[in-house]
Enzyme design. Sequence first.
Site, PDB file in Angstrom:
ATOM      1  CG  ASP A 296      -2.142   0.916   0.994  1.00  0.00           C
ATOM      2  OD1 ASP A 296      -2.099   1.742   0.053  1.00  0.00           O
ATOM      3  OD2 ASP A 296      -3.111   0.827   1.766  1.00  0.00           O
TER       4      ASP A 296
HETATM    5  C1  BGC Z   1      -5.001   3.318   0.117  1.00  0.00           C
HETATM    6  C2  BGC Z   1      -5.062   2.343  -1.021  1.00  0.00           C
HETATM    7  C3  BGC Z   1      -4.942   3.086  -2.330  1.00  0.00           C
HETATM    8  C4  BGC Z   1      -3.640   3.871  -2.329  1.00  0.00           C
HETATM    9  C5  BGC Z   1      -3.410   4.661  -3.595  1.00  0.00           C
HETATM   10  C6  BGC Z   1      -3.784   4.235   0.028  1.00  0.00           C
HETATM   11  O1  BGC Z   1      -3.893   5.276   0.944  1.00  0.00           O
HETATM   12  O2  BGC Z   1      -4.979   2.628   1.352  1.00  0.00           O
HETATM   13  O3  BGC Z   1      -6.257   1.623  -0.969  1.00  0.00           O
HETATM   14  O4  BGC Z   1      -4.992   2.205  -3.398  1.00  0.00           O
HETATM   15  O5  BGC Z   1      -3.670   4.797  -1.251  1.00  0.00           O
HETATM   16  O6  BGC Z   1      -4.310   5.708  -3.701  1.00  0.00           O
END
Ligand code: BGC
Length: 795
Positions: A296
């Site tokens: 993530d």
């Molecule tokens: C989230 C993810 C997301 C990523 C990119 C993170 O803060 O937890 O689910 O895909 O950001 O935007």
Amino acid sequence: MLKKMKKAKRKRLLAMALAAGVTISGLGYSTTSFANDSTGNTVQVHNEVPKLIDAASINAVIGAMTLDEKAKIVVGVGMPGLFGIPKLSVAGAVGGTPAIERLGIPAMFFADGPAGLRISPTREGETKTYYATAFPIATNLASTWDTKIIEAVGKAQGKEVKEYGVDILLAPALNLHRNPLNGRNFEYFSEDPLITGKMTAALVNGIQSNEVGATVKHFAANNQETNRFTIDTIVSERALRELYLKGFEIAVKESNPWAVMSSYNLLNGSPASQNTELLTTVLRDDWGYEGFVMTDWFAGTNPVDQMRAGNDLIMPGFPSSSTAIINAVKDGSLDESLLDRNVKNILEFVVKSPNFKDYANSDSPDLAAHAKVARQAGAEGMVLLKNEDKALPLKKENKVALFGNGQIETVKGGTGSGDVNAAYTVSIVDGLTEAGYQLQEDLVNDYKDYIDTLRQQDEYKIKPSPWGEDFGKEIPIIPEKPLEVNEITQVQEDTDTAVIVIDRNSGESADRQHVEGDYLLTDTEKEMIENISTVYHEAGKKVTVVLNIGGPIEVESWKDKVDSILVGWQPGQEAGYAIADVLTGNVNPSGKLATTFPKQYSDVPSASNFPGTPAENPTQVVYEEDIYVGYRYHSTFDVAPSYEFGYGLSYTTFEYSNVRVNKGGKFKDTITVFANIKNTGDVAGKEVVQLYVSAPDGELEKPEIELRAFDKTKELKPNQSQLVTFELDAMDLASFDSEKDQWIVEKGVYEVRIGASSENIKGTTTIKVDKEIVVEEVNNALEPNVAFDELSKLN
Ligand code: BGC
């Protein structure tokens, strides 16, 4: 026009290039990469380069890669729009992999998310817009219990991914609804792993049918937003295997997602993205996963540990991560073969990506067609909680009084990365008007004026999301408009029925609160329901409540006051149309709850330990409720909810009969359970049929019931019947024995309960297992490093 090189020619070029160590250019293939400009800033550059790599030559390419190149490709290009990194050519894409021109490796682009593609709707210097479809939130989708319509949603989402030039969608998200206060539950499906896994697999299959990738996230046990980067989730291996990992396991085995996104949290002491047992032992060795794993965004603490653990790609990436990886290989602390393994996992998908295949994206997906899919799925997943004296559907000739701010500012979905920049959201006012209803206009105008006036004030101004415009808008919550009783009386005299909209929103990075205006109703909302119900009932008229919500709220204290309640969820951009479809009876509701509505928050099994300890700033959350999540808890410990898992009414009625099992009920390899479902009402409708198993306690204690299969009938006309068939195999009866690391079916009598909900059981039959069956042996992994008392029904 870009031309594809013939395979043989590519191979020849590759061989030449690798042998000579030279870059061949000018063959008409363009790609995107990043470089430093004269001031040291990173800039995006488009190159004309040959495409040397192909699926068959990946190993050779890795063999020819320098250490720097390997360490580059396992780290993303950085966060577009932050830290001096330019936006990607697909504005709003949140990341990608770097191109390596020397070897003809193009970049890949990734964009969110779970309710549809999240990209920027506008681009600098252009008048063209790039709106994507906001589909219903995952909780709404799961409540359809209909994998076919979910696959159609996935197909439409994947089409937008492809046509807007993105390679991989950062969705679906499938963490369990462990606690209703998780701010991101709207992005997730259910409290149950089976429905979660089946919905995910259907979506992934739909998305990937476009030859773009899907990413299942957030792996694993990422069930809260409070301190999401640092919280240490402590959970038993049995609860992990049976609940928190199960949906991912089903998705991996039934849909082969290109990517898995590891989560922010620590799992039993180790950051998920650095957790070898999670990412290699379980994901790859036990389940046979063949895609790649990305972190993530900004997750984890140690890029070298991430590489070792089998987290192939670090997102969004910092140059320092590449440097750390290079140093670790040089000083011998990171085995280069592990790095090669990760590079290979990524390259295998680079060569499948639309960007690699020079897909000429149109930038104009068929948004009108996708809007129809969104509307249909939204309506199909709405849940009718109550319908006294057939208050719904609304009669065509009825003049309707619409109350509640949500009639104007209807909520399409949650906030953060799960938001979608859609061209519009259809309000409930517009939906009912379009459906031909006469609304009490003064009342609608009063609400419009009230909202317009407050939105002028600084406190309530709509602003770009704090994370930037790409993440949608920040819409401060306007307090519910207060209503005087005499105002309600006047409106009542001019109308036939009242519809009250209660709306809620939540999103990424904060959990919901057990407070008024969030989990609880505000005083104004309570008064609104109380006074409208009194006034309308005194006049012999009906009151309906529409819940425009992303997850459960408290309903117990007020549900008896009104005639009907429809959970409209946050159904995407077509919200008003989809809600009107059900209110008018154009669509007969067939959704059922995939998450429990408890009577009170303290009835939630994790209420006492969510979001962890110490309370003021949690560092650790212990899943003491263990395997008793959601209905598994309510049914085992006899805690009656307001509306149970699996519950939902229809405008017609169904009769279940002849629940039976073949093979005389003796289990051998498989067994088939049948039930007849008949529409006994007077309108056509569909019924979600649920199969729960009550397993005997043996060495392992078992929850009272577990959902082991489900199906939805076709649309049955009045008097029409359908035979529903469920084939169960041994895994469908198994529990996880963490002492033996085995999935086991203990011997004994298994009661099969066929129901219209987890509590409304219509027929039972039994399956006899003569001797214990070891269904599967897995690796010993993920045991908690902290001792704790798990909830048990035996204490
Ligand atoms: C989230 C993810 C997301 C990523 C990119 C993170 O803060 O937890 O689910 O895909 O950001 O935007």
